[in-house]
Write an enzyme that holds these catalytic residues in place. Structure first.
Site, PDB file in Angstrom:
ATOM      1  N   CYS A 259      -6.459   7.184   4.809  1.00 32.07           N
ATOM      2  CA  CYS A 259      -5.741   7.556   6.034  1.00 32.07           C
ATOM      3  C   CYS A 259      -6.295   8.869   6.576  1.00 32.07           C
ATOM      4  O   CYS A 259      -6.316   9.883   5.867  1.00 32.07           O
ATOM      5  CB  CYS A 259      -4.248   7.685   5.761  1.00 32.07           C
ATOM      6  SG  CYS A 259      -3.292   8.035   7.262  1.00 32.07           S
TER       7      CYS A 259
ATOM      8  N   ASP B 233     -15.754  -3.245  11.495  1.00 32.68           N
ATOM      9  CA  ASP B 233     -16.499  -3.891  12.591  1.00 32.68           C
ATOM     10  C   ASP B 233     -16.731  -5.385  12.407  1.00 32.68           C
ATOM     11  O   ASP B 233     -17.710  -5.919  12.938  1.00 32.68           O
ATOM     12  CB  ASP B 233     -17.857  -3.195  12.813  1.00 32.68           C
ATOM     13  CG  ASP B 233     -17.708  -1.739  13.211  1.00 32.68           C
ATOM     14  OD1 ASP B 233     -16.583  -1.351  13.574  1.00 32.68           O
ATOM     15  OD2 ASP B 233     -18.699  -0.994  13.161  1.00 32.68           O
TER      16      ASP B 233
ATOM     17  N   GLN C 275       0.844  -1.200   0.000  1.00 36.50           N
ATOM     18  CA  GLN C 275       0.000   0.000   0.000  1.00 36.50           C
ATOM     19  C   GLN C 275       0.875   1.244   0.000  1.00 36.50           C
ATOM     20  O   GLN C 275       1.799   1.367   0.812  1.00 36.50           O
ATOM     21  CB  GLN C 275      -0.925   0.022   1.216  1.00 36.50           C
ATOM     22  CG  GLN C 275      -1.932   1.165   1.160  1.00 36.50           C
ATOM     23  CD  GLN C 275      -2.835   1.226   2.376  1.00 36.50           C
ATOM     24  OE1 GLN C 275      -2.373   1.506   3.481  1.00 36.50           O
ATOM     25  NE2 GLN C 275      -4.118   0.950   2.188  1.00 36.50           N
TER      26      GLN C 275
END
Length: 669
Positions: free
Chosen positions: A415, A518, A384
C-alpha cells in the site's frame, strides 16, 4: 464536421471513423443519439454547458468531469498514460492538486435521502421488543411511514424473486412485488424452503464476539506466547529485535516431505467452547509444560487427536496450490463482494477481500469486519490485512484463525498511500526488516492456513529491493509472494517492470511468485506467464473489463456489445441489493459502489472500434462515438453520465445528490 485524426503516442488507436471531438461527443449524448442536425439545433445549450463545465473544472466541483493531470509531454500520468502535448505549461501546484485520491469527498448520509425511517423492529415483526424503547427516534406507525416513503423503483424485487421473501418488508424500494393487504409482507413458501438453512455469506461479526473484543475479553494465548518469546533476549545477548526460532523453522521446512491436501479440500470450522470460553482450535503451538492442568480443563467436543496438543509443523499446514490460476487482486473500495461475484462468474479462480486494518478488526468495528465477508461461490478466498507492528498483526491473525473461514491470509506490504506509509505499514515494512520478519513469523505461527505477502519493487523509483527481500520472506515461512511491478514512488505512473518480476520469480523459487501489473488482455497474461511467474494477479484490468478472465481462459478478444455490458451492470446491482439491502439505504449504497466502478469501466474501448489489438492499459482513450447510444454513454468520463447510467438501473437519485469518485482519473479529460 470531419472527425479528427488519430491522436499522438499515449492515446489508444481508435479507428478514424469513430473518433470525435469533445464537443461532438457531448452533443451526441445530449441529443440521445439523434442525427447531427438535431444536435446542432441545440448549439446555444451546448455552449452554455461547455462554459459550465469549464467553470466547474476551475473550482473542482464534484459534478464536473475528472480533471486532466497535466505533466510534461514525456511523463506518463498516474495511471500510466502519456499526456497531451503542451502539458508542460502547467504549474507543479496544479499537478499536485490533481494527484491521488479525492480526500474531501461529499458524504451522503441516510438522512440526506430519507427523512423518516421505519424502526427495524417493525420491519422484523417485533415492534413490542424495540431495543431503543421510548427513546426510539424511528417511526413505528407503518401507515405514517408509507405516506412519506419515496416511490417504488420497480415492480420486481430481486430478493423476493431469488429467495422467496424480502427481509426489508415495507421498507423495500420494490415492495409492491411482495406486499399484500394491510402492508403484509408476502412469502413464497416453496422457494423459501429451498434456501432454508443455507449460509450464503460467511465471516460476519457476531454481536457476542464484538462485545468481547470491545471489552478486551478475547484470549490471544498463542499470540501472547509468541510475543513473550520476542521480548526475551536471544542467548542472553541484546534484547529481542529479531524474531526467534528461525533455526527451528528451517529444520522443520527441511524435513517436509509428505504430500499434503490442497487448499480447496475443505474448510476448517472452529468449535466454540462452552460457557463463554474462548475458542481454542487445536494445533498451532505445543502447550506450556507447566500448564497441563489448564489444557486438561478445556472442554472439547469429540475425540482428542494429536493436533489438539501438538504444534503443527509448518509443512503440515494446508498448502496454497494456486499456480496457474487467475487471481483477482484485493481492490480497495471497488473489490467488494458483489464485484467479486461478477468476476467469479467470468472465470476468476482466486478472490481476496479488500484490505482490512488489523487494529480496527481487533476493536470490533463492524465496517471493517464487513470487508472479510465471503460469498458461498468464492471457493478459494483470502483476506488481506494491513498493520505495522507484530503484536497487533499476530493477535489479529489468531483472532481470524478462530472466528472466520478463509483459505489464506495475505499481508499488505504494497500500500503506497501516506496514511498507511507514515504509520509504518504497507510499503514502509519493506524498509523495516526486523518488524517485517516478526510480523511474518508471528502470523505464520498462529495460523493454520497459508500466509502470503504482497509487495512492490521497492519504495524509491530507481532502487529495487524486492529481489533481496523475497528469499528472506520464503525463509520466514510465507507460502507465496505477489509482486506489483512498480515502486511506491511510481504508484501507477510507469509501466510495470515485468523483467524485474521475472528476476524476482527466479529468486523466490521454489516458493511461488505471482506477478501483478498492466494485465488487460490475454496476450499480456501470456507474456507474463512466459517469464516464469507462477500466475498473474489482475487488478485494474478487472475493473476496466471484468470479462478479462474469460478472454484469458478462452484465448480470444471478446467484442462484447453494449447490451451485454449493461447486463453485467444489472447483475452487479442485483448482487448489491442482495448484499447491502433493497431499502433506500441499500439502494443508495449499491449506487455509490456502482458509480465508483463506472469511473474505471469508462476506460474500456470496444474491440470493434480499435485500429489494432489489444488495448493497452497505459493508453488514454480518445473521444469517440460508439456503435450505439449506450456504447457511447458508457465511454463518457463525465460524472453526470455515470449517474445517468445508475438511474437506468436504480431509479432517480435523491434530491441534492452528489458524487465524486475516490480515485481521480488524472490522465483523462
Amino acid at each position: 464536421m470531419a472527425a479528427p485524426a488519430a491522436a499522438a503516442a499515449g492515446v489508444a488507436p481508435v479507428r478514424a471513423r469513430f473518433l470525435a471531438t469533445k464537443e461532438q461527443f457531448h452533443a451526441y449524448l445530449r441529443a440521445r443519439g439523434e442525427p447531427d442536425g438535431q444536435a446542432e439545433a441545440e448549439g446555444e445549450k451546448e455552449k452554455e454547458q461547455e462554459a459550465k463545465e469549464k467553470r466547474e473544472e476551475e473550482v473542482g466541483s464534484c459534478q464536473s468531469e475528472p480533471p486532466a493531470k497535466r505533466l510534461r509531454s514525456e511523463d506518463p500520468g498516474e495511471d500510466g498514460e502519456s499526456q497531451e502535448d503542451g502539458a508542460e505549461e502547467k504549474e507543479p501546484v496544479e499537478r499536485k492538486r490533481a494527484r491521488g485520491q479525492n480526500k474531501s469527498r461529499p458524504c451522503m448520509k441516510p438522512n440526506h435521502y430519507e427523512q423518516n425511517r421505519l424502526c427495524p423492529s417493525v420491519t422484523q415483526g417485533c415492534a413490542e421488543k424495540c431495543s431503543f424503547g421510548p427513546r426510539c427516534r424511528f417511526l413505528h406507525d407503518v401507515a405514517a411511514y408509507m405516506a412519506t416513503k419515496p416511490a417504488d423503483l420497480g415492480s420486481s424485487c430481486v430478493l423476493f424473486q431469488t429467495f422467496g421473501q424480502c427481509s426489508f418488508g415495507v421498507t423495500c424500494r420494490f415492495a409492491q412485488a411482495h406486499l399484500g393487504r394491510g402492508y403484509r409482507n408476502l412469502v413464497d413458501a416453496e422457494l423459501a424452503r429451498r434456501w432454508e438453512g443455507k449460509v450464503l455469506v460467511r465471516n460476519s461479526l457476531p454481536k457476542e464476539l464484538q462485545h468481547r473484543l470491545r471489552k478486551r475479553r478475547f484470549s490471544f494465548r498463542k499470540a501472547e506466547e509468541y510475543l513473550r518469546a520476542l521480548a526475551k533476549p536471544p542467548g542472553g545477548g541484546e534484547k529481542g529485535g529479531k524474531a526467534t526460532g528461525s533455526s527451528v523453522e528451517g529444520q522443520e521446512l527441511s524435513n517436509c516431505t509428505a504430500p499434503r491436501e490442497s487448499l480447496g479440500d475443505g474448510l476448517r470450522c472452529p468449535v466454540l467452547a462452552e460457557q463463554g470460553e474462548d475458542p481454542e482450535p487445536g494445533g498451532l503451538q505445543s502447550p506450556d509444560p507447566t500448564g497441563s492442568e489448564e489444557v486438561s480443563s478445556i472442554k472439547t467436543i469429540g475425540p482428542v487427536t494429536d493436533e489438539d496438543v501438538i504444534k503443527l509443523r509448518s509443512c503440515e499446514k494446508r498448502k496454497l496450490e494456486i499456480q496457474g490460476k487467475l487471481y483477482l487482486a484485493p481492490l480497495t473500495t471497488c473489490g467488494n463482494l458483489p464485484f467479486r461475484r461478477v468476476c467469479k462468474g467470468f472465470g476468476a479462480d482466486v478472490t481476496c477481500g479488500e484490505m482490512a486494518v488489523c487494529t480496527n478488526l481487533l476493536q470490533g468495528q463492524a465496517s471493517e469486519w464487513a470487508l472479510l465477508k465471503r460469498h458461498h461461490t468464492e471457493d478459494l478466498f483470502g483476506v488481506q490485512l494491513e498493520g505495522a507492528f507484530p503484536d497487533t498483526m499476530t493477535k489479529c491473525a489468531e483472532l481470524l484463525n478462530q472466528t472466520i473461514e478463509v483459505d489464506f491470509v495475505d499481508i499488505n506490504v504494497g500500500c503506497p498511500i501516506d496514511l498507511v506509509y507514515k504509520k509504518g505499514g504497507g510499503c514502509a515494512l519493506m524498509t523495516r526488516a526486523n518488524k517485517f520478519e516478526q510480523i511474518v513469523r508471528g502470523m505464520n505461527s498462529v495460523l493454520d492456513v497459508p500466509l502470503t505477502v504482497k509487495i512492490r519493487t521497492g519504495v524509491q523509483e530507481k532502487v529495487n529491493v524486492a529481489h533481496k527481500i523475497i528469499p528472506r520472506i520464503r525463509e520466514w515461512g510465507a507460502a507465496m509472494v505477489t509482486l506489483h511491478g512498480r515502486s511506491r514512488e511510481q504508484r501507477y505512473t510507469r509501466s510495470a517492470d515485468w523483467e524485474y518480476i521475472a528476476e524476482c520469480a527466479r529468486a523466490a523459487s521454489p516458493m511461488p511468485l505471482f506477478g501483478n501489473g498492466d494485465i488487460l488482455s490475454y496476450e499480456d497474461a501470456n507474456r507474463a506467464l512466459e517469464l516464469g511467474v507462477s500466475g498473474v494477479m489482475i487488478a485494474r484490468g478487472a475493473l476496466i473489463k471484468p470479462w478479462l478472465f474469460t478472454e484469458i481462459k478462452e484465448q480470444r478478444h471478446w467484442d462484447i456489445s453494449s447490451s451485454q455490458r449493461f447486463d453485467i451492470l444489472k447483475d452487479f446491482t442485483n448482487y448489491g441489493l442482495e448484499h447491502w439491502g433493497s431499502d433506500t439505504q441499500g439502494v443508495e449504497k449499491t449506487r455509490k459502489f456502482l458509480l465508483e466502478w463506472l469511473s474505471f469501466l469508462c476506460r474500456y474501448i470496444p474491440v470493434g472500434l480499435l485500429e489494432h489489438l489489444p488495448q493497452k492499459i497505459n493508453e488514454r482513450p480518445p473521444y469517440y462515438l460508439g456503435r450505439d447510444y449506450l456504447e457511447t454513454l458508457m465511454a463518457s468520463q463525465n460524472v453526470e453520465d455515470w449517474i445517468k447510467i445508475s438511474e437506468l438501473l436504480l431509479g432517480p437519485v435523491p434530491a441534492n445528490f452528489t458524487f465524486l469518485p475516490k480515485h481521480k482519473a488524472n490522465s483523462y479529460r
